[in-house]
Design an enzyme around this catalytic site. Structure first.
Site, PDB file in Angstrom:
ATOM      1  CE  LYS A   1       7.408   5.929 -66.015  1.00 28.99           C
ATOM      2  NZ  LYS A   1       8.560   5.364 -66.678  1.00 28.99           N
TER       3      LYS A   1
ATOM      4  CD  GLU B   1      22.390  -0.742 -69.473  1.00 21.88           C
ATOM      5  OE1 GLU B   1      22.092  -1.938 -69.261  1.00 21.88           O
ATOM      6  OE2 GLU B   1      21.671   0.203 -69.091  1.00 21.88           O
TER       7      GLU B   1
ATOM      8  NE  ARG C   1      23.557  -3.626 -64.095  1.00 23.59           N
ATOM      9  CZ  ARG C   1      22.798  -4.400 -63.354  1.00 23.59           C
ATOM     10  NH1 ARG C   1      22.125  -5.338 -63.881  1.00 23.59           N
ATOM     11  NH2 ARG C   1      22.705  -4.240 -62.052  1.00 23.59           N
TER      12      ARG C   1
END
Ligand SMILES: Cc1ncc(C[n+]2csc(CCOP(=O)(O)OP(=O)(O)O)c2C)c(N)n1
Length: 637
Positions: free
Chosen positions: A284, A373, A401
């Site tokens: 990243k 979630e 969600r």
């Protein structure tokens, strides 16, 4: 000086004429462009730097005018945008009218779904594959690219399970950079670490499997020893075994920054049969030293200053003003300090919700579930059942969600789970995937649920305190905005009680949440224009303060409801329903809020103004509502 290549890439087809050396130059130019544009505009940064080679290799290997490509979540789609005809407009990304920061089919046929929520790539790619097969187009390949942060989402395992069972040709690329936004959590991350460590490449793995399959099943000691050896070698391959057991062929891990290697692997897997999981290791922030060293900060850094060809960042320019998130995070911290029963749960948004200090100081009462979630909400219900007081700190849009967990595990059991809904309202440059405008309707559906919104900073801490004392589920929604305060004497937060700021003979602005300060300013302006318009800070959408609200509807010539949320079933609808149920004349009620369409990206203030939800817009709406119908018809004629 070398001639830049990026401006000449109008579509991925143009990549095919570049030499290997030119492709490497192009990768450099793509990173330079990311640095140039994103230094002046907060946006997803480190994730995009990490997938440049993967993106090039995919477009060089597949033909995505026919083949199917889904980038999970979609926040890492910028390199893909740069080479699919959007380089000339890249400057406009995340500005109103400009490119979106996520995939957008309206921008390009190379973007298949508008997404921004994590975890849907494998399901969508599988659906695409099966649909194409059914329609006689089985030559079309289907590829999902998913990060290791998104991988643990429950829906991903539902999709892997389905795909493995169907045994269709599907390529899932696991982009493993060891990070979600924060360092990834959970047991799966350990399995991936193990796979990294083994670092066995496909060829050697194949050989090992071949060898093992030839180990004869002998009796006695020899057999036992060989079986132990077989188990030992299998354990070494464990990182990938999880996927193999789900019916996928696991290949990797491979180096995600070696363009040549990536292309060879992709060519190899492209024509293989059955579901395949290709494990790709990336860094990243690759190519920008500070970003790879601190990928959390550089996930979405503020504006920064850069120097030189090494892409060294001189300094980050952090914004000064405090936002609602800061105030809630401070209130949550205080609640953790004050009451040992309080716990806080985040679904991978520790940084976004500014909970780092809570994580550091209360490690046994802080839980990061990863991007899960629905689990986070059901887990909170479990905690609440024991007597613990869980706070789920979550963005409004991501709580969607967990709709069924809100219904069954929380509301149906009437459990004291506190939901802190951040970014409730128009979130700005992220756009339609992230605006948190649906929570009021989907929360107020459920019996037992208390739905609140602080009118300003002063309401916030008392509202959280109230929620933590309340003996049932309670949600509070607040915007992604700088804190605002309306100067006034403190009025305690009590269940279902609105705060009458002032009463006006000509009508009242009945506001739920974030636009209370705006309404106070609008009322002042209207007063200067000769109208006596009062303001009520509703505080509760459920239960409604029926006494105050019905009195206003009954006595005043005009009640204008104001909310930073959808009008479909929102606070205004609740007021209409209550007035109707009481047999009152609902024609005096006018509702302001978000209309029944998805709202594009842009700065929050721009969007609010577009929708008539700023001071001028609210005043204009009041004037219009007061204009007699006959007069309006005459003007329009
Ligand atoms: C359902 C959902 N929850 C939370 C988020 C916020 N979010 C955006 S990107 C991200 C991290 C994704 O990590 P990963 O998939 O590994 O991608 P990376 O940025 O590391 O490339 C998170 C948590 C989201 N987009 N969707």
């Amino acid at each position: 000086m070398t001639t830049p290549l990026l401006p000449g890439i109008a579509s991925p087809a143009d990549l095919q004429r570049l030499s290997d050396a030119q492709l490497l130059q192009l990768a450099q130019e793509m990173r330079d462009e990311l640095v140039r544009v994103l230094s002046i505009r907060p946006a997803h940064f480190a994730s995009n730097l990490g997938v440049v080679e993967l993106c090039l290799a995919l477009h060089l290997t597949f033909d995505f005018t026919r083949d199917r490509l889904i980038w999970d979540t979609g926040h890492q789609i910028y390199p893909h945008k740069l080479i699919t005809g959007r380089y000339p407009r890249f400057d406009t990304i995340r500005t109103r009218g400009g490119l979106m920061g996520y995939p957008n089919p309206a921008e390009s046929p190379y973007d298949l779904f508008m997404t921004g929520h994590a975890g849907c790539s494998v399901s969508c790619a599988l659906g695409l594959k099966i649909g194409d097969d059914l329609l006689g187009q089985s030559d079309r390949h289907s590829v999902a690219v998913i990060g290791d942060g998104a991988l643990p989402s429950g829906i991903v395992f539902e999709a892997l399970n389905n795909a493995g069972g169907l045994n269709k040709n599907l390529l899932v690329i696991l982009n493993d950079n060891k990070m979600s936004i924060c360092p990834r959590t959970g047991a799966l991350s350990r399995a991936l670490d193990l796979a990294r460590l083994t670092n066995l490449y496909q060829d050697s793995k194949r050989q090992v499997h071949h060898l093992l399959s030839r180990v004869p099943l002998l009796g006695g000691m020899a057999n036992q020893a060989l079986e132990q050896m077989r188990d030992g070698v299998k354990a070494l391959l464990r990182g990938g075994m999880l996927f193999e057991e789900l019916g996928f062929r696991y290949i990797g891990p491979i180096d995600g920054h070696d363009l040549g290697g990536l292309r060879r692997w992709l060519r190899d897997v492209r024509d293989q049969k059955g579901p395949i999981l290709l494990h790709v290791l990336t860094e990243k922030g690759h190519g920008v030293p500070q970003a790879s060293a601190d990928p959390v900060t550089y996930h979405t850094p503020p504006v920064f200053e850069k120097v030189g060809p090494e892409r060294t960042i001189l300094s980050l320019k952090r914004g000064g003003a405090k936002g609602y998130t800061d105030a809630v995070s401070a209130a949550i911290y205080k609640a953790l300090q004050d009451d040992r029963r309080v716990t806080v749960i985040t679904a991978a948004m520790c940084q976004g919700n500014k909970l780092e200090k809570a994580r550091a100081d209360f490690p046994d009462r802080f839980f990061d579930t990863g991007i899960c979630e629905s689990h986070a909400v059901a887990f909170a219900a479990g905690l609440a059942k024991t007597g613990v007081r869980p706070i789920v700190a979550i963005y409004s849009t991501f709580l969607q969600r967990a709709f069924d967990q809100l219904f069954q595990e929380v509301a149906l059991q009437n459990l004291p789970v506190t939901l802190c809904l951040d970014r409730a309202g128009l979130t700005g440059p992220d756009g339609p995937t992230h605006h948190g405008v649906f929570d009021t309707p989907y929360l107020r559906l459920f019996p037992n649920m208390v739905v609140m919104a602080p009118g300003d900073e002063a309401d916030l801490a008392p509202m959280l305190e109230f929620a933590l004392k309340h003996n049932g589920p309670a949600a509070l929604r607040y915007p992604k905005a700088n804190l605002e305060k309306v100067e006034r004497p403190a009025v305690p937060v009590e269940l279902g009680q609105a705060e009458v700021h002032d009463w006006g003979d000509d009508g009242v602005l009945l506001v739920f949440g974030s636009l209370f300060p705006t309404c106070v300013k609008a009322a002042e302006k209207l007063r200067q224009e000769g109208l006596q318009i009062g303001v009520i800070n509703a505080r509760f959408a459920k239960p409604l303060d029926r006494t105050t609200i019905l009195k206003a509807v009954e006595e005043l010539p005009l009640v204008v409801t104001v909310e930073e949320g959808t009008l479909e079933g929102g606070f205004g609808s609740a007021v209409l329903e209550a007035a109707n149920a009481a047999g009152l004349d609902t024609r005096r009620i006018v509702r302001l809020g978000i209309p029944d369409r998805f709202i594009e990206h842009g700065e929050r203030a721009e969007l609010l103004a577009d929708l008539g939800l700023d001071v001028n817009g609210i005043c204009a709406n009041v004037h219009q509502a007061r204009t007699p119908k006959e007069e309006m018809a005459r003007r329009l004629a």
